[in-house]
Motif scaffolding. Structure first.
Motif, PDB file in Angstrom:
ATOM      1  N   ASN A   1      30.690 -42.738  -0.247  1.00 59.35           N
ATOM      2  CA  ASN A   1      31.238 -42.680  -1.605  1.00 59.35           C
ATOM      3  C   ASN A   1      32.259 -41.560  -1.753  1.00 59.35           C
ATOM      4  OD1 ASN A   1      29.778 -44.871  -2.554  1.00 59.35           O
ATOM      5  ND2 ASN A   1      28.079 -43.617  -3.268  1.00 59.35           N
ATOM      6  N   ARG A   2      31.945 -40.387  -1.217  1.00 62.99           N
ATOM      7  CA  ARG A   2      32.896 -39.266  -1.288  1.00 62.99           C
ATOM      8  C   ARG A   2      34.172 -39.590  -0.521  1.00 62.99           C
ATOM      9  NH1 ARG A   2      28.186 -36.050  -0.477  1.00 62.99           N
ATOM     10  NH2 ARG A   2      28.757 -35.775   1.701  1.00 62.99           N
ATOM     11  N   THR A   3      34.037 -40.242   0.623  1.00 66.73           N
ATOM     12  CA  THR A   3      35.202 -40.610   1.421  1.00 66.73           C
ATOM     13  C   THR A   3      36.068 -41.618   0.685  1.00 66.73           C
ATOM     14  OG1 THR A   3      33.979 -40.181   3.458  1.00 66.73           O
ATOM     15  CG2 THR A   3      35.951 -41.543   3.642  1.00 66.73           C
ATOM     16  N   GLU A   4      35.428 -42.589   0.033  1.00 66.98           N
ATOM     17  CA  GLU A   4      36.184 -43.583  -0.732  1.00 66.98           C
ATOM     18  C   GLU A   4      36.939 -42.929  -1.879  1.00 66.98           C
ATOM     19  OE1 GLU A   4      33.141 -46.396  -1.756  1.00 66.98           O
ATOM     20  OE2 GLU A   4      33.525 -47.629   0.034  1.00 66.98           O
ATOM     21  N   LEU A   5      36.306 -41.990  -2.576  1.00 69.81           N
ATOM     22  CA  LEU A   5      36.988 -41.276  -3.658  1.00 69.81           C
ATOM     23  C   LEU A   5      38.160 -40.456  -3.125  1.00 69.81           C
ATOM     24  CD1 LEU A   5      33.966 -40.053  -5.818  1.00 69.81           C
ATOM     25  CD2 LEU A   5      35.653 -41.800  -6.416  1.00 69.81           C
ATOM     26  N   ALA A   6      37.946 -39.797  -2.002  1.00 73.24           N
ATOM     27  CA  ALA A   6      39.029 -39.014  -1.397  1.00 73.24           C
ATOM     28  C   ALA A   6      40.184 -39.915  -0.984  1.00 73.24           C
ATOM     29  CB  ALA A   6      38.506 -38.231  -0.189  1.00 73.24           C
ATOM     30  N   LEU A   7      39.878 -41.082  -0.464  1.00 65.83           N
ATOM     31  CA  LEU A   7      40.921 -42.033  -0.072  1.00 65.83           C
ATOM     32  C   LEU A   7      41.704 -42.506  -1.291  1.00 65.83           C
ATOM     33  CD1 LEU A   7      42.297 -43.697   2.102  1.00 65.83           C
ATOM     34  CD2 LEU A   7      40.486 -45.392   1.856  1.00 65.83           C
ATOM     35  N   GLU A   8      41.001 -42.802  -2.389  1.00 69.79           N
ATOM     36  CA  GLU A   8      41.686 -43.215  -3.614  1.00 69.79           C
ATOM     37  C   GLU A   8      42.613 -42.113  -4.120  1.00 69.79           C
ATOM     38  OE1 GLU A   8      38.784 -44.455  -6.496  1.00 69.79           O
ATOM     39  OE2 GLU A   8      38.022 -46.053  -5.188  1.00 69.79           O
ATOM     40  N   ARG A   9      42.122 -40.869  -4.123  1.00 67.29           N
ATOM     41  CA  ARG A   9      42.962 -39.746  -4.566  1.00 67.29           C
ATOM     42  C   ARG A   9      44.171 -39.575  -3.656  1.00 67.29           C
ATOM     43  NH1 ARG A   9      37.832 -37.139  -5.543  1.00 67.29           N
ATOM     44  NH2 ARG A   9      38.026 -36.108  -3.537  1.00 67.29           N
TER      45      ARG A   9
ATOM     46  N   ASN B   1      22.077 -39.997   2.479  1.00 70.32           N
ATOM     47  CA  ASN B   1      23.162 -39.069   2.829  1.00 70.32           C
ATOM     48  C   ASN B   1      24.395 -39.821   3.316  1.00 70.32           C
ATOM     49  OD1 ASN B   1      21.614 -36.866   2.123  1.00 70.32           O
ATOM     50  ND2 ASN B   1      20.925 -36.462   4.212  1.00 70.32           N
ATOM     51  N   ALA B   2      24.190 -40.822   4.124  1.00 72.22           N
ATOM     52  CA  ALA B   2      25.318 -41.605   4.643  1.00 72.22           C
ATOM     53  C   ALA B   2      26.040 -42.319   3.504  1.00 72.22           C
ATOM     54  CB  ALA B   2      24.831 -42.615   5.680  1.00 72.22           C
ATOM     55  N   LEU B   3      25.295 -42.890   2.572  1.00 67.70           N
ATOM     56  CA  LEU B   3      25.915 -43.568   1.435  1.00 67.70           C
ATOM     57  C   LEU B   3      26.690 -42.590   0.559  1.00 67.70           C
ATOM     58  CD1 LEU B   3      23.038 -46.036   0.468  1.00 67.70           C
ATOM     59  CD2 LEU B   3      25.235 -46.609   1.542  1.00 67.70           C
ATOM     60  N   GLU B   4      26.171 -41.392   0.372  1.00 64.92           N
ATOM     61  CA  GLU B   4      26.888 -40.370  -0.398  1.00 64.92           C
ATOM     62  C   GLU B   4      28.184 -39.971   0.304  1.00 64.92           C
ATOM     63  OE1 GLU B   4      24.193 -37.142  -1.115  1.00 64.92           O
ATOM     64  OE2 GLU B   4      22.966 -38.325  -2.482  1.00 64.92           O
ATOM     65  N   ARG B   5      28.130 -39.830   1.625  1.00 67.21           N
ATOM     66  CA  ARG B   5      29.349 -39.495   2.375  1.00 67.21           C
ATOM     67  C   ARG B   5      30.378 -40.616   2.267  1.00 67.21           C
ATOM     68  NH1 ARG B   5      25.558 -37.857   6.199  1.00 67.21           N
ATOM     69  NH2 ARG B   5      26.076 -39.614   7.545  1.00 67.21           N
TER      70      ARG B   5
END
Length: 63
Positions: A24-32, A18-22
């Motif tokens: 990854n989602r945070t990194e994608l949001a930061l890129e966007r 779960n932490a790794l998924e969060r």
């Protein structure tokens, strides 16, 4: 679950997943967000140029 596996191991694995998924989602949001910021900066520069050009045209018309 393996019989020899220590208690709580599955819960720890699930938490890690779960932490790794969060992350990854945070990194994608930061890129966007970075992409949107770059686009907004570029748009602002274009708008600023248009405003300046319109101001110069207005000055030319009044002379």
């Amino acid at each position: 679950m393996d019989i020899m596996e220590p208690p709580g191991r599955m819960a720890a694995d699930t938490e890690l997943t779960n932490a790794l998924e969060r992350i990854n989602r945070t990194e994608l949001a930061l890129e966007r967000t970075e992409q949107m910021l770059a686009e907004n900066i570029a748009l602002r520069k274009r708008m600023r140029s248009l405003v300046e050009a319109a101001r110069l045209v207005k000055i030319e018309q009044h002379q």
